[in-house]
Design a protein around this motif. Structure first.
Motif, PDB file in Angstrom:
ATOM      1  N   GLN A  21       0.811  -1.211   0.000  1.00 34.53           N
ATOM      2  CA  GLN A  21       0.000   0.000   0.000  1.00 34.53           C
ATOM      3  C   GLN A  21       0.844   1.262   0.000  1.00 34.53           C
ATOM      4  O   GLN A  21       0.421   2.299  -0.482  1.00 34.53           O
ATOM      5  CB  GLN A  21      -0.906   0.011   1.247  1.00 34.53           C
ATOM      6  N   ALA A  22       2.041   1.158   0.578  1.00 38.73           N
ATOM      7  CA  ALA A  22       2.818   2.389   0.728  1.00 38.73           C
ATOM      8  C   ALA A  22       4.300   2.125   0.494  1.00 38.73           C
ATOM      9  O   ALA A  22       5.119   2.333   1.354  1.00 38.73           O
ATOM     10  CB  ALA A  22       2.584   2.967   2.120  1.00 38.73           C
ATOM     11  N   ALA A  23       4.640   1.583  -0.658  1.00 32.50           N
ATOM     12  CA  ALA A  23       6.019   1.244  -0.967  1.00 32.50           C
ATOM     13  C   ALA A  23       6.867   2.496  -1.145  1.00 32.50           C
ATOM     14  O   ALA A  23       6.426   3.476  -1.729  1.00 32.50           O
ATOM     15  CB  ALA A  23       6.063   0.392  -2.228  1.00 32.50           C
ATOM     16  N   GLY A  24       8.099   2.415  -0.651  1.00 32.80           N
ATOM     17  CA  GLY A  24       9.047   3.476  -0.886  1.00 32.80           C
ATOM     18  C   GLY A  24       8.863   4.731  -0.050  1.00 32.80           C
ATOM     19  O   GLY A  24       9.428   5.767  -0.388  1.00 32.80           O
ATOM     20  N   VAL A  25       8.083   4.682   1.025  1.00 34.65           N
ATOM     21  CA  VAL A  25       7.890   5.858   1.868  1.00 34.65           C
ATOM     22  C   VAL A  25       8.854   5.825   3.050  1.00 34.65           C
ATOM     23  O   VAL A  25       9.471   4.802   3.349  1.00 34.65           O
ATOM     24  CB  VAL A  25       6.441   5.943   2.395  1.00 34.65           C
ATOM     25  N   THR A  26       8.980   6.959   3.713  1.00 31.87           N
ATOM     26  CA  THR A  26       9.821   7.054   4.902  1.00 31.87           C
ATOM     27  C   THR A  26       8.932   7.129   6.135  1.00 31.87           C
ATOM     28  O   THR A  26       8.027   7.965   6.199  1.00 31.87           O
ATOM     29  CB  THR A  26      10.720   8.304   4.851  1.00 31.87           C
ATOM     30  N   VAL A  27       9.204   6.241   7.099  1.00 26.91           N
ATOM     31  CA  VAL A  27       8.450   6.206   8.350  1.00 26.91           C
ATOM     32  C   VAL A  27       9.392   6.584   9.486  1.00 26.91           C
ATOM     33  O   VAL A  27      10.491   6.028   9.608  1.00 26.91           O
ATOM     34  CB  VAL A  27       7.848   4.811   8.610  1.00 26.91           C
ATOM     35  N   THR A  28       8.980   7.530  10.305  1.00 21.72           N
ATOM     36  CA  THR A  28       9.788   7.969  11.447  1.00 21.72           C
ATOM     37  C   THR A  28       9.203   7.393  12.727  1.00 21.72           C
ATOM     38  O   THR A  28       8.009   7.536  12.995  1.00 21.72           O
ATOM     39  CB  THR A  28       9.823   9.501  11.546  1.00 21.72           C
ATOM     40  N   ASN A  54      10.757   0.172   2.172  1.00 32.98           N
ATOM     41  CA  ASN A  54      10.553   1.504   2.733  1.00 32.98           C
ATOM     42  C   ASN A  54      11.809   1.955   3.486  1.00 32.98           C
ATOM     43  O   ASN A  54      12.802   1.220   3.558  1.00 32.98           O
ATOM     44  CB  ASN A  54       9.349   1.507   3.675  1.00 32.98           C
ATOM     45  N   THR A  55      11.763   3.122   4.061  1.00 37.34           N
ATOM     46  CA  THR A  55      12.887   3.664   4.820  1.00 37.34           C
ATOM     47  C   THR A  55      12.423   4.018   6.231  1.00 37.34           C
ATOM     48  O   THR A  55      11.301   4.483   6.418  1.00 37.34           O
ATOM     49  CB  THR A  55      13.442   4.937   4.140  1.00 37.34           C
ATOM     50  N   VAL A  56      13.285   3.781   7.209  1.00 35.64           N
ATOM     51  CA  VAL A  56      12.975   4.121   8.593  1.00 35.64           C
ATOM     52  C   VAL A  56      13.928   5.190   9.113  1.00 35.64           C
ATOM     53  O   VAL A  56      15.146   5.083   8.937  1.00 35.64           O
ATOM     54  CB  VAL A  56      13.061   2.892   9.517  1.00 35.64           C
ATOM     55  N   LYS A  57      13.376   6.211   9.706  1.00 37.42           N
ATOM     56  CA  LYS A  57      14.166   7.208  10.434  1.00 37.42           C
ATOM     57  C   LYS A  57      13.835   7.052  11.905  1.00 37.42           C
ATOM     58  O   LYS A  57      12.665   6.924  12.278  1.00 37.42           O
ATOM     59  CB  LYS A  57      13.808   8.627   9.970  1.00 37.42           C
ATOM     60  N   VAL A  58      14.856   7.058  12.743  1.00 35.25           N
ATOM     61  CA  VAL A  58      14.644   6.900  14.182  1.00 35.25           C
ATOM     62  C   VAL A  58      14.848   8.225  14.883  1.00 35.25           C
ATOM     63  O   VAL A  58      15.905   8.854  14.763  1.00 35.25           O
ATOM     64  CB  VAL A  58      15.597   5.839  14.776  1.00 35.25           C
ATOM     65  N   PHE A  59      13.800   8.654  15.577  1.00 34.25           N
ATOM     66  CA  PHE A  59      13.869   9.880  16.372  1.00 34.25           C
ATOM     67  C   PHE A  59      14.286   9.493  17.782  1.00 34.25           C
ATOM     68  O   PHE A  59      13.634   8.667  18.423  1.00 34.25           O
ATOM     69  CB  PHE A  59      12.496  10.554  16.392  1.00 34.25           C
ATOM     70  N   GLN A  60      15.384  10.084  18.260  1.00 33.32           N
ATOM     71  CA  GLN A  60      15.895   9.749  19.588  1.00 33.32           C
ATOM     72  C   GLN A  60      15.133  10.519  20.655  1.00 33.32           C
ATOM     73  O   GLN A  60      15.240  11.739  20.753  1.00 33.32           O
ATOM     74  CB  GLN A  60      17.384  10.059  19.682  1.00 33.32           C
ATOM     75  N   ALA A 319       1.976   2.300   6.089  1.00 32.12           N
ATOM     76  CA  ALA A 319       3.354   1.852   6.305  1.00 32.12           C
ATOM     77  C   ALA A 319       3.701   1.874   7.791  1.00 32.12           C
ATOM     78  O   ALA A 319       4.412   0.994   8.288  1.00 32.12           O
ATOM     79  CB  ALA A 319       4.315   2.727   5.522  1.00 32.12           C
ATOM     80  N   ALA A 320       3.214   2.876   8.508  1.00 36.93           N
ATOM     81  CA  ALA A 320       3.468   2.963   9.947  1.00 36.93           C
ATOM     82  C   ALA A 320       2.871   1.756  10.668  1.00 36.93           C
ATOM     83  O   ALA A 320       3.496   1.180  11.563  1.00 36.93           O
ATOM     84  CB  ALA A 320       2.887   4.260  10.507  1.00 36.93           C
ATOM     85  N   LEU A 321       1.660   1.372  10.277  1.00 36.29           N
ATOM     86  CA  LEU A 321       1.021   0.205  10.874  1.00 36.29           C
ATOM     87  C   LEU A 321       1.813  -1.058  10.543  1.00 36.29           C
ATOM     88  O   LEU A 321       1.984  -1.948  11.389  1.00 36.29           O
ATOM     89  CB  LEU A 321      -0.410   0.067  10.369  1.00 36.29           C
ATOM     90  N   SER A 322       2.321  -1.137   9.322  1.00 37.38           N
ATOM     91  CA  SER A 322       3.158  -2.265   8.925  1.00 37.38           C
ATOM     92  C   SER A 322       4.389  -2.365   9.820  1.00 37.38           C
ATOM     93  O   SER A 322       4.768  -3.455  10.270  1.00 37.38           O
ATOM     94  CB  SER A 322       3.589  -2.099   7.465  1.00 37.38           C
ATOM     95  N   LEU A 323       5.026  -1.242  10.110  1.00 37.80           N
ATOM     96  CA  LEU A 323       6.204  -1.227  10.984  1.00 37.80           C
ATOM     97  C   LEU A 323       5.847  -1.674  12.389  1.00 37.80           C
ATOM     98  O   LEU A 323       6.567  -2.469  13.012  1.00 37.80           O
ATOM     99  CB  LEU A 323       6.821   0.170  11.003  1.00 37.80           C
ATOM    100  N   VAL A 324       4.724  -1.186  12.906  1.00 37.63           N
ATOM    101  CA  VAL A 324       4.299  -1.546  14.262  1.00 37.63           C
ATOM    102  C   VAL A 324       4.052  -3.046  14.380  1.00 37.63           C
ATOM    103  O   VAL A 324       4.506  -3.696  15.336  1.00 37.63           O
ATOM    104  CB  VAL A 324       3.034  -0.753  14.661  1.00 37.63           C
ATOM    105  N   THR A 325       3.334  -3.605  13.427  1.00 36.79           N
ATOM    106  CA  THR A 325       3.043  -5.038  13.494  1.00 36.79           C
ATOM    107  C   THR A 325       4.303  -5.882  13.306  1.00 36.79           C
ATOM    108  O   THR A 325       4.436  -6.956  13.892  1.00 36.79           O
ATOM    109  CB  THR A 325       1.988  -5.440  12.448  1.00 36.79           C
TER     110      THR A 325
END
Length: 424
Positions: A21-28, A54-60, A319-325
């Motif tokens: 559903q959301a290929a190639g997006v950036t999730v923070t 996809n791409t992941v950015k980590v906020f500290q 994509a955020a939900l995909s990361l969470v699961t």
């Protein structure tokens, strides 16, 4: 493990769906930084990114939970889309529910059934599922097995009185060669960590839970006062004066450097204590926290733990939900349990041989994790943060000698009544 494999298959399907559903997006994702928490989050995010494209950015996020909550509240109040996935303390869903996507209907029912029911309940506000449980926590007593043996003790202390006696004896002996050595370290700084420690002291002395399940303020009682006075006696005797400024990492640093006999901390400290650079590697024992000696006293461990929720303001919710699961899946939780001693939120993983080999105490202390005592966030709802700050402040006053137990619990009860007003 058949059940766990089924969960993995379901999760993999959901991850694939989220990617499609959301290929190639950036999730923070906003992650904590205590111990190796940040690295574990980065590694898990990288695995998801590789699997989905996809791409992941980590906020500290800040180390201290109070600071983290304040920052999150600012971001969410501004309806900022900068952060897609938030790491939430177990006591925050009631305060932040309006800002998060309802995961009911978005996560397969079979996946949800794999979690501890009580943990899902903690993440549910009304009928809204605010987040998924990522890892759970409970306060534990760490001790030096070599020191106990050296001074003639065969087991960990069962009561706070025994802990004080053992800590004093070991401290006196060790300080002959090491002046920095202390008996016991814990979280004494005025913040949420002290709320956790103090809830354990009060409950373990038979003093109730500050505010009970019905919303009644119960802190003003002799057992609660005695619990705080007991803790205050540790400062400058078996604990250094600086303990009133310690968070989790300060306590761990002293213990891991070989300068303390006992420590109260969360499970994450185990893996770090066994690392190559640890001065106490191979000499660490873990036990339930001690209890008081009064009638009604019981072992008590504060319930901790962190959840993952999708921001209502995210522009990449699929994509955020995909990361969470993905991060809360059996496969990821197993990696985190083995490499970082993060307690799984899936019952099936507590029977996993590899996890139990890496964390022997997971099996022995299973009841500690599943029966941990909740802070009074449920009955106090949106006012919990005020309640916690008032409680930790009153406790800190006792630890620093500005008050005593009796005066502190009486004053706290009055303060809490004002916060409650006509109702929570």
């Amino acid at each position: 493990m058949k059940k766990a494999l089924t969960l993995m298959t379901l999760t993999a399907s959901l991850v694939a769906a989220g990617s499609a559903q959301a290929a190639g997006v950036t999730v923070t994702i906003a992650c904590g930084t205590v111990g190796i928490e940040l690295k574990m989050c980065q590694d898990g995010g990288a695995r998801w990114a590789k699997a989905t494209g996809n791409t992941v950015k980590v906020f500290q996020s800040p180390n201290l939970t109070n600071d983290r909550l304040g920052l999150y509240q600012q971001q969410l109040a501004a309806k900022s889309s900068d952060i897609d996935v938030y790491q939430l303390d177990v006591v925050w869903p009631g305060q932040l529910a309006q800002h998060f996507v309802d995961l009911n209907g978005k996560v397969p029912a079979a996946t949800l059934k794999g979690f501890f029911p009580g943990m899902l309940a903690a993440d549910t506000v009304g009928k809204k599922l605010v987040a998924l449980p990522w890892f759970t926590d409970a306060g534990l007593l760490y001790y030096r097995t070599d020191m106990l043996k050296k001074y003639g003790y065969t087991k960990a202390p069962a009561t706070w009185t025994e802990l004080a006696t053992m800590a004093a004896k070991i401290q006196a002996g060790e300080q002959k060669a090491n002046k920095q050595f202390v008996g016991y370290v814990f979280q004494g700084k005025d913040y949420e960590g002290l709320t956790c420690d103090a809830v354990e002291w009060v409950v373990s002395h038979g003093g109730g839970t500050v505010v009970d399940a019905t919303g009644k303020i119960t802190i003003n009682n002799p057992n609660a006062a005695a619990a705080l006075d007991t803790a205050a006696k540790w400062v400058k005797t078996i604990s250094p004066s600086g303990v009133t400024t310690y968070g989790e990492e300060e306590a761990r640093g002293i213990f891991q450097a070989g300068n303390s006999a006992f420590m109260r901390n969360w499970p994450y400290a185990w893996a770090l204590g066994q690392s190559a650079d640890s001065k106490v590697k191979g000499n660490i024992g873990v036990a339930p926290l001690p209890k008081g000696t009064a009638a009604g006293a019981t072992n008590a461990a504060a319930l901790g733990g962190w959840q993952l929720g999708v921001s209502q303001y995210s522009k990449n919710q699929a994509a955020a939900l995909s990361l969470v699961t993905y991060l809360t899946s059996p496969a990821e939780q197993k990696i985190r349990a083995i490499e970082g001693t993060y307690n799984p939120t899936l019952p099936a993983l507590y029977k996993d041989a590899a996890i139990l080999k890496a964390n022997p105490f997971f099996g022995n202390l299973y009841s500690v994790f599943t029966g941990a005592v909740a802070r009074p966030s449920a009955p106090t709802g949106l006012k919990y943060n005020q309640v916690s700050q008032a409680f930790s402040g009153a406790v800190h006053d006792v630890l620093t000698g500005k008050s005593d137990g009796t005066k502190a619990v009486a004053g706290l009860a009055t303060t809490l009544a004002k916060i409650k007003g006509t109702g929570w």
